[in-house]
Motif scaffolding. Structure first.
Motif, PDB file in Angstrom:
ATOM      1  N   CYS A  51      38.078   8.535 -14.630  1.00 38.06           N
ATOM      2  CA  CYS A  51      37.490   8.318 -13.310  1.00 38.06           C
ATOM      3  C   CYS A  51      37.182   9.627 -12.568  1.00 38.06           C
ATOM      4  O   CYS A  51      38.037  10.513 -12.488  1.00 38.06           O
ATOM      5  CB  CYS A  51      38.457   7.462 -12.486  1.00 38.06           C
ATOM      6  SG  CYS A  51      37.962   7.248 -10.784  1.00 38.06           S
ATOM      7  N   CYS A  56      39.838   9.581  -9.248  1.00 40.01           N
ATOM      8  CA  CYS A  56      41.297   9.701  -9.366  1.00 40.01           C
ATOM      9  C   CYS A  56      41.751  10.100 -10.767  1.00 40.01           C
ATOM     10  O   CYS A  56      42.937  10.301 -10.992  1.00 40.01           O
ATOM     11  CB  CYS A  56      41.956   8.391  -8.947  1.00 40.01           C
ATOM     12  SG  CYS A  56      41.846   7.095 -10.189  1.00 40.01           S
ATOM     13  N   CYS A  95      37.264   2.069 -13.102  1.00 41.85           N
ATOM     14  CA  CYS A  95      38.601   2.679 -13.062  1.00 41.85           C
ATOM     15  C   CYS A  95      39.704   1.624 -12.884  1.00 41.85           C
ATOM     16  O   CYS A  95      39.577   0.715 -12.074  1.00 41.85           O
ATOM     17  CB  CYS A  95      38.674   3.686 -11.916  1.00 41.85           C
ATOM     18  SG  CYS A  95      40.296   4.451 -11.766  1.00 41.85           S
ATOM     19  N   CYS A 150      41.564   3.009  -9.017  1.00 42.83           N
ATOM     20  CA  CYS A 150      40.901   3.005  -7.701  1.00 42.83           C
ATOM     21  C   CYS A 150      39.633   2.147  -7.677  1.00 42.83           C
ATOM     22  O   CYS A 150      38.961   2.070  -6.657  1.00 42.83           O
ATOM     23  CB  CYS A 150      40.595   4.424  -7.246  1.00 42.83           C
ATOM     24  SG  CYS A 150      39.188   5.178  -8.078  1.00 42.83           S
TER      25      CYS A 150
HETATM   26 ZN   LIG Z   1      39.828   5.980 -10.114  1.00 44.72          ZN
END
Ligand SMILES: [Zn+2]
Ligand SMILES: [Zn+2]
Length: 285
Positions: A172, A175, A195, A198
């Motif tokens: 991602c 994050c 992801c 998140c």
């Molecule tokens: Zn993420």
């Protein structure tokens, strides 16, 4: 529509269609309802746009532990409430979950360290705390990363997701989390990854392994399960990684991917039986 509402709607649809799995859908419905009732006001993100540009160019995700602004007391209360809710929902490991609640109530839960460890995929602080509480570290990680994911999703929904159009990595851009699912969209079947933490999405090259970057077509394959139109599993014979993929051209766009993930656990079993593993990200920020 906020993500939690999208999830609740999809869980309701699936429950009607596959009543034999009602228990799984109901568990997640109750978890979503709990999250709706506990709005996240304990996590902020401090982003320096200039620094992010440099990180993005180097293939590093936006967030590091330093960027998280955690309000420790409400964050700890949230983690304890979530653990308490999991006990109410009949999650296995009641005694162990209770120990998380007790540690928080006694002021002994290193909340900030645990949330940052989940973001940075740093197992040591999670394992040390789990050993102290005499609970499995996977359970502590589940509770803490669910909290972190919810916190990040709330923040991103409120503040908007930063643009990351030319991100090509298998993890991602925000994050650094691994993808929960892939998705094929549009007439040409462009491939997106979603992801697992998140809920951000980003486009990748379709004929390339998400985990090892292999783009030799003779070692990239996929399989499907009978009677499961709209789902497939991409496999890479080089690194033995697999990725479950939703074909939105068949199932429609905008599905909540963590719900699709739990709706296809049988595909994980099929892939794992053949020796494939859900890939891990290969680069750390
Ligand atoms: Zn993420
Ligand atoms: Zn691979």
């Amino acid at each position: 529509m906020p993500l939690l509402e999208v999830k609740l709607k999809r869980l309701q649809d699936l429950r009607k269609r596959r009543p034999q799995f009602a228990e799984i859908y109901d568990f997640h419905r109750d978890l979503c309802t709990f999250l709706q009732q506990h709005p996240c006001q304990w996590l902020g993100v401090n982003v320096d746009p200039g620094q992010w540009e440099l990180r993005r160019q180097a293939g590093f995700p936006l967030l590091t532990g330093d960027a998280l602004q955690i309000m420790i007391e409400p964050a700890g209360k949230f983690i304890a409430s979530l653990a308490g809710q999991l006990i109410t929902l009949g999650q296995q490991g009641k005694d162990e979950l209770q120990r998380i609640v007790q540690a928080q109530n006694a002021g002994n839960l290193p909340v900030e360290k645990l949330l940052i460890a989940c973001l940075e995929k740093d197992r040591a602080p999670l394992e040390a705390c789990a050993a102290e509480l005499e609970i499995p570290s996977a359970l502590l990680e589940y509770v803490c990363s669910t909290s972190l994911g919810y916190g990040l999703q709330s923040w991103l929904e409120t503040h908007g997701r930063p643009a990351y159009s030319d991100w090509k990595e298998g993890y991602c851009p925000i994050c650094g989390g691994t993808p929960a699912m892939g998705e094929l969209v549009g007439e040409e079947g462009k491939k997106l990854l979603h992801c697992s933490i998140c809920a951000s999405e980003w486009g990748v090259i379709r004929l390339m392994c998400t985990y090892c970057g292999n783009d030799e077509t003779d070692s990239l394959e996929y399989f499907t399960a009978e009677g499961e139109a709209g789902y497939r599993v991409d496999i890479c014979r080089k690194c033995s990684g697999y990725l479950k993929v939703v074909d939105s051209r068949e199932l429609g766009e905008g599905l909540p991917m963590d719900v699709e993930d739990l709706n296809t656990l049988h595909l994980d079993l099929m892939a794992q039986k053949e020796g494939f593993v859900k890939g891990k990200r290969t680069q750390n920020a």
